[in-house]
Motif scaffolding. Structure first.
Motif, PDB file in Angstrom:
ATOM      1  N   SER A   1       0.854  -1.180   0.000  1.00 41.19           N
ATOM      2  CA  SER A   1       0.000   0.000   0.000  1.00 41.19           C
ATOM      3  C   SER A   1       0.892   1.232   0.000  1.00 41.19           C
ATOM      4  CB  SER A   1      -0.910   0.024   1.232  1.00 41.19           C
ATOM      5  OG  SER A   1      -1.607   1.268   1.287  1.00 41.19           O
ATOM      6  N   PRO A   2       0.584   2.227  -0.831  1.00 46.01           N
ATOM      7  CA  PRO A   2       1.377   3.457  -0.853  1.00 46.01           C
ATOM      8  C   PRO A   2       1.336   4.236   0.462  1.00 46.01           C
ATOM      9  CG  PRO A   2      -0.017   3.320  -2.798  1.00 46.01           C
ATOM     10  CD  PRO A   2      -0.447   2.222  -1.876  1.00 46.01           C
ATOM     11  N   ASP A   3       0.383   3.941   1.313  1.00 45.68           N
ATOM     12  CA  ASP A   3       0.252   4.640   2.592  1.00 45.68           C
ATOM     13  C   ASP A   3       0.937   3.905   3.738  1.00 45.68           C
ATOM     14  OD1 ASP A   3      -1.382   6.613   1.380  1.00 45.68           O
ATOM     15  OD2 ASP A   3      -3.078   5.232   1.489  1.00 45.68           O
ATOM     16  N   CYS A   4       1.676   2.865   3.447  1.00 43.49           N
ATOM     17  CA  CYS A   4       2.279   1.982   4.461  1.00 43.49           C
ATOM     18  C   CYS A   4       3.787   2.212   4.514  1.00 43.49           C
ATOM     19  CB  CYS A   4       1.936   0.542   4.087  1.00 43.49           C
ATOM     20  SG  CYS A   4       2.904  -0.720   4.883  1.00 43.49           S
ATOM     21  N   VAL A   5       4.252   2.841   5.576  1.00 42.98           N
ATOM     22  CA  VAL A   5       5.685   3.134   5.711  1.00 42.98           C
ATOM     23  C   VAL A   5       6.539   1.866   5.725  1.00 42.98           C
ATOM     24  CG1 VAL A   5       7.449   4.227   7.173  1.00 42.98           C
ATOM     25  CG2 VAL A   5       5.246   5.378   6.784  1.00 42.98           C
ATOM     26  N   PRO A   6       6.178   0.808   6.478  1.00 45.42           N
ATOM     27  CA  PRO A   6       6.990  -0.421   6.402  1.00 45.42           C
ATOM     28  C   PRO A   6       7.040  -1.016   4.988  1.00 45.42           C
ATOM     29  CG  PRO A   6       5.579  -0.478   8.333  1.00 45.42           C
ATOM     30  CD  PRO A   6       5.144   0.701   7.509  1.00 45.42           C
ATOM     31  N   CYS A   7       5.989  -0.800   4.189  1.00 44.12           N
ATOM     32  CA  CYS A   7       6.000  -1.261   2.793  1.00 44.12           C
ATOM     33  C   CYS A   7       7.109  -0.553   2.012  1.00 44.12           C
ATOM     34  CB  CYS A   7       4.660  -0.996   2.119  1.00 44.12           C
ATOM     35  SG  CYS A   7       3.261  -1.926   2.770  1.00 44.12           S
ATOM     36  N   TRP A   8       7.239   0.760   2.222  1.00 39.45           N
ATOM     37  CA  TRP A   8       8.295   1.512   1.538  1.00 39.45           C
ATOM     38  C   TRP A   8       9.659   0.982   1.954  1.00 39.45           C
ATOM     39  CZ3 TRP A   8       6.654   6.952   3.664  1.00 39.45           C
ATOM     40  CH2 TRP A   8       5.345   7.250   3.248  1.00 39.45           C
ATOM     41  N   LYS A   9       9.793   0.728   3.260  1.00 36.20           N
ATOM     42  CA  LYS A   9      11.098   0.337   3.796  1.00 36.20           C
ATOM     43  C   LYS A   9      11.550  -1.033   3.306  1.00 36.20           C
ATOM     44  CE  LYS A   9      10.976   3.179   7.945  1.00 36.20           C
ATOM     45  NZ  LYS A   9      11.004   3.187   9.423  1.00 36.20           N
ATOM     46  N   GLU A  10      10.615  -1.913   2.934  1.00 38.73           N
ATOM     47  CA  GLU A  10      11.045  -3.245   2.495  1.00 38.73           C
ATOM     48  C   GLU A  10      11.304  -3.326   0.995  1.00 38.73           C
ATOM     49  OE1 GLU A  10       8.500  -6.684   3.082  1.00 38.73           O
ATOM     50  OE2 GLU A  10       6.779  -5.623   2.275  1.00 38.73           O
ATOM     51  N   ILE A  11      11.132  -2.238   0.262  1.00 43.53           N
ATOM     52  CA  ILE A  11      11.340  -2.266  -1.195  1.00 43.53           C
ATOM     53  C   ILE A  11      12.751  -2.719  -1.568  1.00 43.53           C
ATOM     54  CG2 ILE A  11      11.457  -0.828  -3.287  1.00 43.53           C
ATOM     55  CD1 ILE A  11       8.941   0.634  -2.169  1.00 43.53           C
ATOM     56  N   PRO A  12      13.840  -2.253  -0.910  1.00 40.59           N
ATOM     57  CA  PRO A  12      15.166  -2.773  -1.295  1.00 40.59           C
ATOM     58  C   PRO A  12      15.273  -4.296  -1.161  1.00 40.59           C
ATOM     59  CG  PRO A  12      15.409  -0.779   0.014  1.00 40.59           C
ATOM     60  CD  PRO A  12      13.947  -1.155   0.065  1.00 40.59           C
ATOM     61  N   ALA A  13      14.692  -4.861  -0.125  1.00 36.13           N
ATOM     62  CA  ALA A  13      14.721  -6.319   0.052  1.00 36.13           C
ATOM     63  C   ALA A  13      13.905  -7.011  -1.039  1.00 36.13           C
ATOM     64  CB  ALA A  13      14.205  -6.712   1.433  1.00 36.13           C
ATOM     65  N   LEU A  14      12.749  -6.455  -1.377  1.00 31.04           N
ATOM     66  CA  LEU A  14      11.917  -7.041  -2.434  1.00 31.04           C
ATOM     67  C   LEU A  14      12.628  -6.977  -3.787  1.00 31.04           C
ATOM     68  CD1 LEU A  14       8.433  -5.587  -1.455  1.00 31.04           C
ATOM     69  CD2 LEU A  14       9.237  -7.929  -1.115  1.00 31.04           C
ATOM     70  N   ASN A  15      13.255  -5.833  -4.071  1.00 31.84           N
ATOM     71  CA  ASN A  15      14.006  -5.706  -5.326  1.00 31.84           C
ATOM     72  C   ASN A  15      15.134  -6.735  -5.387  1.00 31.84           C
ATOM     73  OD1 ASN A  15      12.391  -3.594  -6.230  1.00 31.84           O
ATOM     74  ND2 ASN A  15      13.819  -2.002  -5.587  1.00 31.84           N
ATOM     75  N   LEU A  16      15.821  -6.938  -4.275  1.00 29.16           N
ATOM     76  CA  LEU A  16      16.902  -7.922  -4.208  1.00 29.16           C
ATOM     77  C   LEU A  16      16.363  -9.335  -4.444  1.00 29.16           C
ATOM     78  CD1 LEU A  16      19.945  -8.302  -3.685  1.00 29.16           C
ATOM     79  CD2 LEU A  16      19.406  -8.470  -1.252  1.00 29.16           C
ATOM     80  N   LEU A  17      15.249  -9.674  -3.800  1.00 30.30           N
ATOM     81  CA  LEU A  17      14.626 -10.989  -4.002  1.00 30.30           C
ATOM     82  C   LEU A  17      14.206 -11.184  -5.454  1.00 30.30           C
ATOM     83  CD1 LEU A  17      12.416 -11.268  -0.802  1.00 30.30           C
ATOM     84  CD2 LEU A  17      14.275 -12.825  -1.444  1.00 30.30           C
ATOM     85  N   HIS A  18      13.559 -10.175  -6.010  1.00 31.16           N
ATOM     86  CA  HIS A  18      13.083 -10.256  -7.397  1.00 31.16           C
ATOM     87  C   HIS A  18      14.247 -10.523  -8.351  1.00 31.16           C
ATOM     88  CE1 HIS A  18      11.000  -9.449 -11.103  1.00 31.16           C
ATOM     89  NE2 HIS A  18      11.759  -8.393 -11.340  1.00 31.16           N
ATOM     90  N   SER A  19      15.341  -9.796  -8.164  1.00 28.56           N
ATOM     91  CA  SER A  19      16.510  -9.972  -9.022  1.00 28.56           C
ATOM     92  C   SER A  19      17.086 -11.388  -8.895  1.00 28.56           C
ATOM     93  CB  SER A  19      17.569  -8.931  -8.649  1.00 28.56           C
ATOM     94  OG  SER A  19      18.743  -9.145  -9.376  1.00 28.56           O
ATOM     95  N   GLU A  20      17.203 -11.867  -7.667  1.00 27.28           N
ATOM     96  CA  GLU A  20      17.751 -13.210  -7.445  1.00 27.28           C
ATOM     97  C   GLU A  20      16.834 -14.289  -8.021  1.00 27.28           C
ATOM     98  OE1 GLU A  20      19.393 -16.152  -3.913  1.00 27.28           O
ATOM     99  OE2 GLU A  20      18.437 -14.269  -3.341  1.00 27.28           O
ATOM    100  N   ILE A  21      15.539 -14.126  -7.838  1.00 28.54           N
ATOM    101  CA  ILE A  21      14.580 -15.105  -8.357  1.00 28.54           C
ATOM    102  C   ILE A  21      14.662 -15.161  -9.879  1.00 28.54           C
ATOM    103  CG2 ILE A  21      12.105 -15.553  -8.667  1.00 28.54           C
ATOM    104  CD1 ILE A  21      11.799 -14.538  -5.700  1.00 28.54           C
ATOM    105  N   GLN A  22      14.728 -13.992 -10.522  1.00 28.12           N
ATOM    106  CA  GLN A  22      14.819 -13.966 -11.984  1.00 28.12           C
ATOM    107  C   GLN A  22      16.076 -14.664 -12.487  1.00 28.12           C
ATOM    108  OE1 GLN A  22      14.270  -9.735 -13.084  1.00 28.12           O
ATOM    109  NE2 GLN A  22      12.568 -10.529 -14.294  1.00 28.12           N
ATOM    110  N   LYS A  23      17.191 -14.491 -11.775  1.00 30.70           N
ATOM    111  CA  LYS A  23      18.470 -15.054 -12.231  1.00 30.70           C
ATOM    112  C   LYS A  23      18.633 -16.539 -11.907  1.00 30.70           C
ATOM    113  CE  LYS A  23      20.897 -10.671 -11.748  1.00 30.70           C
ATOM    114  NZ  LYS A  23      21.732  -9.873 -10.850  1.00 30.70           N
ATOM    115  N   LYS A  24      18.160 -16.964 -10.728  1.00 30.52           N
ATOM    116  CA  LYS A  24      18.495 -18.312 -10.246  1.00 30.52           C
ATOM    117  C   LYS A  24      17.324 -19.274 -10.082  1.00 30.52           C
ATOM    118  CE  LYS A  24      22.363 -16.602  -7.439  1.00 30.52           C
ATOM    119  NZ  LYS A  24      22.848 -16.458  -6.060  1.00 30.52           N
ATOM    120  N   PHE A  25      16.101 -18.769 -10.048  1.00 30.03           N
ATOM    121  CA  PHE A  25      14.962 -19.627  -9.724  1.00 30.03           C
ATOM    122  C   PHE A  25      13.825 -19.432 -10.740  1.00 30.03           C
ATOM    123  CE2 PHE A  25      17.193 -18.678  -5.755  1.00 30.03           C
ATOM    124  CZ  PHE A  25      17.424 -19.962  -5.270  1.00 30.03           C
ATOM    125  N   PRO A  26      13.980 -19.954 -11.956  1.00 32.64           N
ATOM    126  CA  PRO A  26      12.957 -19.757 -12.985  1.00 32.64           C
ATOM    127  C   PRO A  26      11.609 -20.399 -12.653  1.00 32.64           C
ATOM    128  CG  PRO A  26      14.591 -21.354 -13.711  1.00 32.64           C
ATOM    129  CD  PRO A  26      15.091 -20.776 -12.419  1.00 32.64           C
TER     130      PRO A  26
END
Length: 196
Positions: free
Chosen positions: A58-83
């Motif tokens: 949710s755009p109104d959720c501060v913890p949601c904003w704060k976890e974006i770097p972790a989500l981006n990291l997971l997304h990148s790893e999943i795309q590269k290693k876990f098809p």
């Protein structure tokens, strides 16, 4: 006598194993459908993946904003290693657009939610694909998802929720710090990305 007892135990065991109930959906997740930013409709029950992670944002959720770097990291790893796996950031468009009611058609709410999320993508550097969920998925009291952030982990064939990760996966900001975060590594373990 011992042979007959052993045979009976083996027979009963085999019956119980073969008569075990099949894995089923418990929360109506087989009906979860959403629309991407580009307008593509996704039915999660038919995705050709073994595991699906839906991070509820949710755009109104501060913890949601704060976890974006972790989500981006997971997304990148999943795309590269876990098809066989995929992660999406999902939003309930009726929850993130101010002053809309359930009576408004999805198409209208989708357009408004898409405008809001395009600003979020730009301002917060979101790299995870975003999906706008259709009903019956809702973020509401008494529902499957009652708040954000929350990440739902599914296995497929059939689509079935197997873990509900409440709260942020990690609120750390650097790759090095995130990779050492026990919560982040617990998520990776639960999603079958590593063993503990």
């Amino acid at each position: 006598m011992g042979f007959m007892k052993a045979s009976l135990i083996l027979f009963v065991s085999l019956c119980l194993i073969s008569c075990a109930p099949a894995k089923t959906s418990y929360f109506g997740e087989t009906s979860f459908v959403g629309v991407t930013i580009s307008g593509e409709e996704i039915s999660f029950a038919t995705l050709a993946k073994e595991h699906i992670a839906l991070n509820v944002y949710s755009p109104d959720c501060v913890p949601c904003w704060k976890e974006i770097p972790a989500l981006n990291l997971l997304h990148s790893e999943i795309q590269k290693k876990f098809p066989e796996k995929v992660i999406y950031m999902v939003v309930d468009p009726y929850q993130i657009v101010p002053d809309v009611t359930d009576e408004l058609p999805f198409g209208q709410v989708y357009q408004l939610a898409k405008e809001r999320m395009n600003v979020e993508i730009k301002n917060r550097n979101i790299q995870v694909p975003i999906v706008f969920m259709k009903k019956p998925f809702r973020v509401k009291e008494g529902g499957l998802v009652t708040g954000t952030p929350e990440t739902l982990l599914f296995e497929t064939k059939p689509l079935r929720l197997y873990y509900n990760f409440l709260g942020s996966i990690s609120e750390l900001t650097t790759k090095e710090a995130i990779e050492k975060d026990p919560k982040f590594n617990f998520f990776r373990y639960q999603f079958g990305m590593e063993s503990i």
